[in-house]
Design a protein around this motif. Sequence first.
Motif, PDB file in Angstrom:
ATOM      1  N   SER A  88       4.694  22.838  78.276  1.00 18.04           N
ATOM      2  CA  SER A  88       5.935  22.111  78.013  1.00 18.04           C
ATOM      3  C   SER A  88       7.170  22.933  78.367  1.00 18.04           C
ATOM      4  CB  SER A  88       5.997  21.691  76.534  1.00 18.04           C
ATOM      5  OG  SER A  88       6.069  22.832  75.690  1.00 18.04           O
ATOM      6  N   GLN A  89       7.023  24.249  78.482  1.00 12.74           N
ATOM      7  CA  GLN A  89       8.159  25.110  78.803  1.00 12.74           C
ATOM      8  C   GLN A  89       8.410  25.225  80.298  1.00 12.74           C
ATOM      9  OE1 GLN A  89       8.011  28.964  76.712  1.00 12.74           O
ATOM     10  NE2 GLN A  89       6.430  28.088  75.412  1.00 12.74           N
ATOM     11  N   ILE A  90       7.479  24.751  81.107  1.00  6.71           N
ATOM     12  CA  ILE A  90       7.589  24.917  82.559  1.00  6.71           C
ATOM     13  C   ILE A  90       8.641  23.960  83.110  1.00  6.71           C
ATOM     14  CG2 ILE A  90       6.366  24.731  84.752  1.00  6.71           C
ATOM     15  CD1 ILE A  90       3.801  25.513  83.263  1.00  6.71           C
ATOM     16  N   ARG A  91       9.662  24.486  83.771  1.00  6.74           N
ATOM     17  CA  ARG A  91      10.761  23.637  84.239  1.00  6.74           C
ATOM     18  C   ARG A  91      10.459  23.037  85.605  1.00  6.74           C
ATOM     19  NH1 ARG A  91      14.015  26.134  88.863  1.00  6.74           N
ATOM     20  NH2 ARG A  91      13.469  28.325  88.776  1.00  6.74           N
ATOM     21  N   ASN A  92       9.525  23.644  86.368  1.00  2.00           N
ATOM     22  CA  ASN A  92       9.186  23.115  87.682  1.00  2.00           C
ATOM     23  C   ASN A  92       8.215  21.950  87.513  1.00  2.00           C
ATOM     24  OD1 ASN A  92       7.489  22.852  90.177  1.00  2.00           O
ATOM     25  ND2 ASN A  92       8.910  24.430  90.907  1.00  2.00           N
ATOM     26  N   GLU A  93       8.691  20.752  87.822  1.00  2.00           N
ATOM     27  CA  GLU A  93       7.898  19.546  87.565  1.00  2.00           C
ATOM     28  C   GLU A  93       6.590  19.539  88.354  1.00  2.00           C
ATOM     29  OE1 GLU A  93       8.304  14.672  87.971  1.00  2.00           O
ATOM     30  OE2 GLU A  93      10.090  15.943  88.098  1.00  2.00           O
ATOM     31  N   LYS A  94       6.640  19.984  89.605  1.00  6.21           N
ATOM     32  CA  LYS A  94       5.438  19.994  90.438  1.00  6.21           C
ATOM     33  C   LYS A  94       4.380  20.925  89.865  1.00  6.21           C
ATOM     34  CE  LYS A  94       4.058  20.532  95.281  1.00  6.21           C
ATOM     35  NZ  LYS A  94       4.526  20.882  96.654  1.00  6.21           N
ATOM     36  N   ALA A  95       4.801  22.116  89.435  1.00  6.11           N
ATOM     37  CA  ALA A  95       3.868  23.079  88.852  1.00  6.11           C
ATOM     38  C   ALA A  95       3.321  22.561  87.531  1.00  6.11           C
ATOM     39  CB  ALA A  95       4.563  24.430  88.645  1.00  6.11           C
ATOM     40  N   ARG A  96       4.198  21.970  86.709  1.00  6.55           N
ATOM     41  CA  ARG A  96       3.750  21.439  85.420  1.00  6.55           C
ATOM     42  C   ARG A  96       2.744  20.314  85.621  1.00  6.55           C
ATOM     43  NH1 ARG A  96       8.353  20.362  83.591  1.00  6.55           N
ATOM     44  NH2 ARG A  96       8.393  18.124  83.943  1.00  6.55           N
ATOM     45  N   ARG A  97       3.014  19.438  86.587  1.00  9.10           N
ATOM     46  CA  ARG A  97       2.114  18.318  86.846  1.00  9.10           C
ATOM     47  C   ARG A  97       0.759  18.805  87.356  1.00  9.10           C
ATOM     48  NH1 ARG A  97       5.492  15.530  89.633  1.00  9.10           N
ATOM     49  NH2 ARG A  97       4.802  16.206  91.693  1.00  9.10           N
ATOM     50  N   TYR A  98       0.769  19.847  88.187  1.00 11.53           N
ATOM     51  CA  TYR A  98      -0.480  20.389  88.726  1.00 11.53           C
ATOM     52  C   TYR A  98      -1.345  20.973  87.612  1.00 11.53           C
ATOM     53  CZ  TYR A  98      -3.720  23.166  91.507  1.00 11.53           C
ATOM     54  OH  TYR A  98      -4.858  23.698  92.055  1.00 11.53           O
ATOM     55  N   LEU A  99      -0.714  21.757  86.720  1.00  2.00           N
ATOM     56  CA  LEU A  99      -1.472  22.386  85.639  1.00  2.00           C
ATOM     57  C   LEU A  99      -1.912  21.366  84.588  1.00  2.00           C
ATOM     58  CD1 LEU A  99       0.669  25.631  85.218  1.00  2.00           C
ATOM     59  CD2 LEU A  99      -1.709  25.525  85.974  1.00  2.00           C
ATOM     60  N   THR A 100      -1.062  20.383  84.324  1.00  3.94           N
ATOM     61  CA  THR A 100      -1.406  19.355  83.334  1.00  3.94           C
ATOM     62  C   THR A 100      -2.568  18.497  83.831  1.00  3.94           C
ATOM     63  OG1 THR A 100       0.898  19.286  82.600  1.00  3.94           O
ATOM     64  CG2 THR A 100      -0.501  17.451  81.954  1.00  3.94           C
ATOM     65  N   GLY A 101      -2.580  18.214  85.135  1.00  7.99           N
ATOM     66  CA  GLY A 101      -3.638  17.384  85.697  1.00  7.99           C
ATOM     67  C   GLY A 101      -4.920  18.134  86.000  1.00  7.99           C
TER      68      GLY A 101
END
Length: 299
Positions: A244-257
């Motif tokens: 939730s702290q990751i500001r880069n949406e692409k990186a957050r989406r990759y790790l979440t998925g």
Amino acid sequence: MEFFTEYGEASQYQIEEIIGRGSFGVVAAAVDTQTGERVAIKKIHDMFEHASDGTRILWEIKLLRLLRHPNIVEIKHILLPPARREFRDIYVVFELMESDLQKVMQVNENLTAGHHRYFLYQLLHALKYIHAANVFHRDLKPSNILVNSNCKLKICDFGLARASRDDPPLAIFWTDYVATRWYRAPELCGSFFFKYTPAIDIWSIGCIFAEVLTRKPLFPGTNVKHQLDLITDVLGTPSHETLSQIRNEKARRYLTGMKRKHPIPFPSMFCNADPQAVRLLERLLAFDPKDRPTAEERL
């Protein structure tokens, strides 16, 4: 004379051999004819051709003239150009070290737990000093750690190092192109945060220490995604709080998925290492930077 071109102060040094080459230029071993001391001379050619190259060497010179520590390489002299109009190449004279940690790991199969402990102590000792000056090295890797046969160790290559400030313009991270990928903290792989901490160097020390223990890189990623895959294969999927702290949406989406992964117990990966070393390594290689200890705490 070909090495020094037009530099008048060259007569003070007698070149012995070329000991290193890179995109910046060459490094030669030489003897100071006035003192008899053996030195390393780093030649950066056409340093003003690309602004980024000029900036790197300027940062390195400015920082190393201020940072004085037994585990940081020392600048002995900077050769002055013959004239301002002819100032194209720069020659920086350093103390000469015998090898680097990458070569030491490649050729020495008999490093003991005592060697491991002493190398790590010196690295943390230097980092404590560097971080106390609000400087991040940002490019720690085995080839940037010089070593002598007496196991004395010195960190070099501060071209990507930066000083941290609290004012807003410099709170945003300067660039994500830092460090050889294998030793790069996960938050740098995805441009995670607005502001970074000394924990990026602590992660690099963890990767280097793991390599010292096993004599092979821990996370040899071929690209940014592969790097994150290798890290999460070992450490498991990051917690929801960390994601939730990751500001880069692409990186957050990759790790979440990413498919849910469970961490691999470090004792099973480093079964021949000292248990204390393994426990320490687990702390250094925490995915969330706030969970990594400072250099002072690990000392």
